[in-house]
Enzyme design. Structure first.
Site, PDB file in Angstrom:
ATOM      1  N   GLU A 116       0.709  -1.042   0.010  1.00 51.84           N
ATOM      2  CA  GLU A 116      -0.112   0.148  -0.010  1.00 51.84           C
ATOM      3  C   GLU A 116       0.978   1.198  -0.068  1.00 51.84           C
ATOM      4  OE1 GLU A 116      -2.732  -0.061   3.195  1.00 51.84           O
ATOM      5  OE2 GLU A 116      -3.432  -1.903   2.741  1.00 51.84           O
ATOM      6  N   GLU A 183      -8.802   1.222  -4.444  1.00 54.29           N
ATOM      7  CA  GLU A 183      -9.923   0.779  -3.529  1.00 54.29           C
ATOM      8  C   GLU A 183     -10.696   2.228  -3.198  1.00 54.29           C
ATOM      9  OE1 GLU A 183     -10.767  -1.346   0.797  1.00 54.29           O
ATOM     10  OE2 GLU A 183      -8.850  -1.443  -0.111  1.00 54.29           O
TER      11      GLU A 183
END
EC number: 2.1.2.11
Length: 266
Positions: A116, A183
């Site tokens: 991430e 996301e």
């Protein structure tokens, strides 16, 4: 099933064929999912929520990820196997990042890892890629940054956030990522990122225009009911089926209706 590889995923971007991905955490589920010719199994650090009962993903360790990856590996039939690098397994130093990525591949059997973050971690992305470990980026709502963002919030709604997300995506591509998960990104922004990149985008709550889609398997099967995001479509209600089956089992045992003659040995 025919084995999927990183090259398989890249070719799907070129051909316009949608990429299919689900999370997976154990042998039995891996057998069931991969039997349907899915492209990618993701051993997500979401296992912290749906398997280990943590409030978030921050407590998940590299050892947790390796344990579950080994289980999924044994049940997988043909899908590309990607594993999340958990919180603080790659942020501190480049050396830590490469070492932990190598462990996940060597000990767990993963074929790629996912991290991430954007520009702030591109040195880690490049180092992991240079070490011959395929790597996927993850932008937008990044659960490992829950404390930084103050919760789970859609990312990319302001012009500043939009510009940063595009720059992050392009930086990840430039430094070696072969795909990017988006996301909880507004649909039109996800579309723009998808059109800008030569590598595939995999959406989760990011609309219809990404190159592929991923969901948490426990969400889409109706097994995890603590919280259901807006973007989840439930394809089954397995949780309710389990509750009904267990209730019926308890009732039959208490009433002496199980086991029956056909369930006994002579």
């Amino acid at each position: 099933m025919k084995k999927k590889t990183v090259l398989t995923i890249l070719k799907k971007k070129q051909s316009g064929e949608k990429i299919t991905m689900l999370t997976c955490y154990d042998y039995v589920t891996a057998k069931l999912i991969s039997s349907q010719d899915i492209d990618v199994l993701l051993v997500g650090d979401s296992l912290g929520n749906v398997k280990l009962g943590y409030e978030n993903t921050l407590s998940v360790t590299v050892d947790d990820m390796i344990y579950h990856t080994k289980s999924v590996k044994r049940g997988n039939d043909g899908a590309l196997l990607i594993t999340d690098m958990p919180f603080m397994s790659y942020e501190i130093t480049v050396e830590d990042a490469v070492k932990n990525a190598a462990r996940i591949v060597k000990e767990g059997g993963a074929e790629a890892v996912k991290v991430e973050g954007g520009i702030e971690i591109v040195d880690r992305v490049k180092a992991i890629s240079d070490a011959k470990v395929p790597i996927v980026g993850h932008l937008g709502l990044t659960p490992q940054s829950i404390n930084k963002f103050g919760g789970f919030k859609v990312q990319g709604r302001t012009e500043e956030e939009r510009g940063r997300l595009i720059a992050d995506a392009e930086a990840l591509e430039k430094t070696g990522a072969f795909a990017v998960v988006l996301e909880a990104v507004p649909e039109q922004l996800a579309k723009e990122v998808t059109e800008r990149l030569k590598i595939p985008t995999i959406g989760i709550g990011s609309g219809r225009y990404c190159d592929g889609q991923v969901l948490v398997v426990d969400d889409m099967l109706g097994m995890f009911t603590d919280f259901t995001p807006k973007f989840v479509k439930k394809y089954a209600e397995i949780g309710e089926m389990v509750r009904t089956a267990v209730k019926n089992y308890i009732d039959e045992v208490k009433k002496g209706q199980f086991p029956r003659e056909e369930n006994t040995y002579k």
